[in-house]
Enzyme design. Sequence first.
Site, mmCIF file in Angstrom:
data_model
loop_
_atom_site.group_PDB
_atom_site.id
_atom_site.type_symbol
_atom_site.label_atom_id
_atom_site.label_comp_id
_atom_site.label_asym_id
_atom_site.label_seq_id
_atom_site.Cartn_x
_atom_site.Cartn_y
_atom_site.Cartn_z
ATOM 1 N N SER A 90 0.836 -1.194 0.000
ATOM 2 C CA SER A 90 0.000 0.000 0.000
ATOM 3 C C SER A 90 0.881 1.257 0.000
ATOM 4 O O SER A 90 1.759 1.368 -0.838
ATOM 5 C CB SER A 90 -0.935 -0.041 1.204
ATOM 6 O OG SER A 90 -1.989 0.839 0.997
ATOM 7 N N ASP B 218 -9.474 -5.180 -4.697
ATOM 8 C CA ASP B 218 -8.789 -4.067 -4.055
ATOM 9 C C ASP B 218 -9.009 -2.759 -4.806
ATOM 10 O O ASP B 218 -8.436 -2.556 -5.872
ATOM 11 C CB ASP B 218 -7.303 -4.376 -3.986
ATOM 12 C CG ASP B 218 -6.538 -3.276 -3.296
ATOM 13 O OD1 ASP B 218 -7.181 -2.345 -2.764
ATOM 14 O OD2 ASP B 218 -5.301 -3.343 -3.292
ATOM 15 N N HIS C 100 -6.531 -6.045 -0.503
ATOM 16 C CA HIS C 100 -5.353 -5.194 -0.438
ATOM 17 C C HIS C 100 -4.152 -5.922 0.189
ATOM 18 O O HIS C 100 -4.246 -6.430 1.304
ATOM 19 C CB HIS C 100 -5.772 -4.021 0.448
ATOM 20 C CG HIS C 100 -5.009 -2.773 0.240
ATOM 21 N ND1 HIS C 100 -4.790 -2.205 -0.988
ATOM 22 C CD2 HIS C 100 -4.418 -1.952 1.140
ATOM 23 C CE1 HIS C 100 -4.114 -1.081 -0.834
ATOM 24 N NE2 HIS C 100 -3.870 -0.911 0.446
#
Length: 463
Positions: free
Chosen positions: A157, A404, A431
């Site tokens: 991320s 995601d 994610h």
Amino acid sequence: MKTVLFTTLLLVVALANASTFATEANVKWEYQWYNQTLNHFDAEDTRTFLQRYYVNDQYYDYKKGGPIILYINGEGPVSSPPNKPTDGTVIYAQALGALIVTLEHRYYGDSSPFADLSTENLKFLSSRQALNDLAIFILDYRSTIQNAGDIITIGGSYSGALSAWFRVKYPHVTVGSVASSGVVNAILDFTAFDEWVAYAAGEQCADALRLVTSTAEQQIFGGNAAAVKQLFQAETLTDDGDFFYWLADSMAEGIQYGYHDQLCTPLINAMNNKGDMLETYSNYTINVWGTTLGTPGEYATLFQQNTTHDINKADRQWWFQTCTEFGYFQNAPAQGSIRSQMVNMTYHRTHCANVFGKPLWPNTEATNDYYGGNHTAGTNIVFTNVSRKLEIRENNQSPIGSQDPWSRASITVQEYPTEPSLMVTCNNCGHCVDLRECPGGCSTPNNLDQVRQQTLKIIETWL
Ligand SMILES: *[C@@H]1O[C@H](CO)[C@@H](O)[C@H](O)[C@H]1NC(C)=O
Ligand SMILES: *[C@@H]1O[C@H](CO)[C@@H](O)[C@H](O)[C@H]1NC(C)=O
Ligand SMILES: *[C@@H]1O[C@H](CO)[C@@H](O)[C@H](O)[C@H]1NC(C)=O
Ligand SMILES: *[C@@H]1O[C@H](CO)[C@@H](O)[C@H](O)[C@H]1NC(C)=O
Ligand SMILES: *[C@@H]1O[C@H](CO)[C@@H](O)[C@H](O)[C@H]1NC(C)=O
Ligand SMILES: *[C@@H]1O[C@H](CO)[C@@H](O)[C@H](O)[C@H]1NC(C)=O
């Protein structure tokens, strides 16, 4: 990212909650301190602060030596290095005989330079300072380890973006990096996020989510705000914009983190049987979302205005980063939106100004010019390929492929030969799934193991 970061905080939860050896539940990991420079970009400023780091040397042979994996932490506190057998990083470290080191991001967890996170004191919170922290730290740290080999970075991320950018800005420090769901593309008006949530939810679930939102709007605009907020245990969200932002984010996080079925199945049933949409949804936010992903209170402007540093709070810091560098403002798209139109650019502009007491606003073009955005050009970067192609299955089963929504800010098309992109396809995964796990185990089809083996093979070519 609970916000993104979860979306902002979301990220935080998913990436930061590994905390014990799998074999010895509830063992607290010991940490050490690194004396870090506060401002890397002003030689006259000699202030320093203490930054926390953790080492996992279970797989490392100090006599023989081996590579160092620098696991980059993002927007949240760290309580341990990666250590669970299901962590992607642990799987790679085991195979490589690597030492895992993880440095807490400045301003998060116990690594804040200031006890008071006033807007003035937050000015040294930036991805550029953070990357410089990592470079100085890891070179210093490696010099203390006998026979230490090459360094690679791993992150997911926001920290996945840092992992990729580290190769661009400090290519001499590492031999390669893994960027899982790396959000390298700073997007100011991120309406694609909501579109992806709708797409990944599947048509029926998206309709049910829209019905929750429109029912809440009718009630709130019709003078019933107090009762609705009480139902969701969200009384502290006195600002209606904050309430609708929270409502949308709790939906998005369900999809983002692999809770599709727990979110959608009861709502679709309620929609088809004329059940109470708000009650059904509040059962989800209290019993599923609330137990792992967050609390409504974190979304309140008033809460985020609180400048007292608290190890467990990350919202103010992450909002500062989005309001100054990245945007990623998850606005309602004009058509087909799941979230209320109350969540728009005006909401975000007002929110940034109210939380920080001055009109902060990010120049996302400058951020993308600096790092490359979705043309981030380094060598030896593995991007997990978060494909936009989803196979929607019948009977409301959750879709196969990436659920995601952050994939829309990540790299999904391989552009450079030394930046391979790999795709995880599994059900109820979300994610950064290649670094963590599916919350209830990934159901088939599931190529997670293959993607991890491919990643490992690529890492081996760098060493
Ligand atoms: C950190 O480094 C600075 C500058 O070298 C020094 O003055 C300070 O005492 C150090 N702090 C700690 C806690 O070691
Ligand atoms: C409320 O949520 C829990 C946990 O998901 C579930 O077991 C229960 O059946 C739900 N109750 C209702 C009335 O939907
Ligand atoms: C601000 O945050 C601190 C630390 O979490 C907390 O102790 C304090 O009560 C908060 N202040 C207000 C006014 O909520
Ligand atoms: C945009 O958001 C603001 C604040 O949430 C709200 O007052 C305004 O009505 C919204 N605009 C539209 C067109 O919905
Ligand atoms: C990269 O981002 C730009 C705008 O930020 C967008 O127009 C373009 O389609 C993106 N390219 C890819 C390959 O995603
Ligand atoms: C993602 O990876 C898969 C498998 O390696 C490949 O077939 C696909 O074309 C890739 N997709 C993108 C958008 O790069």
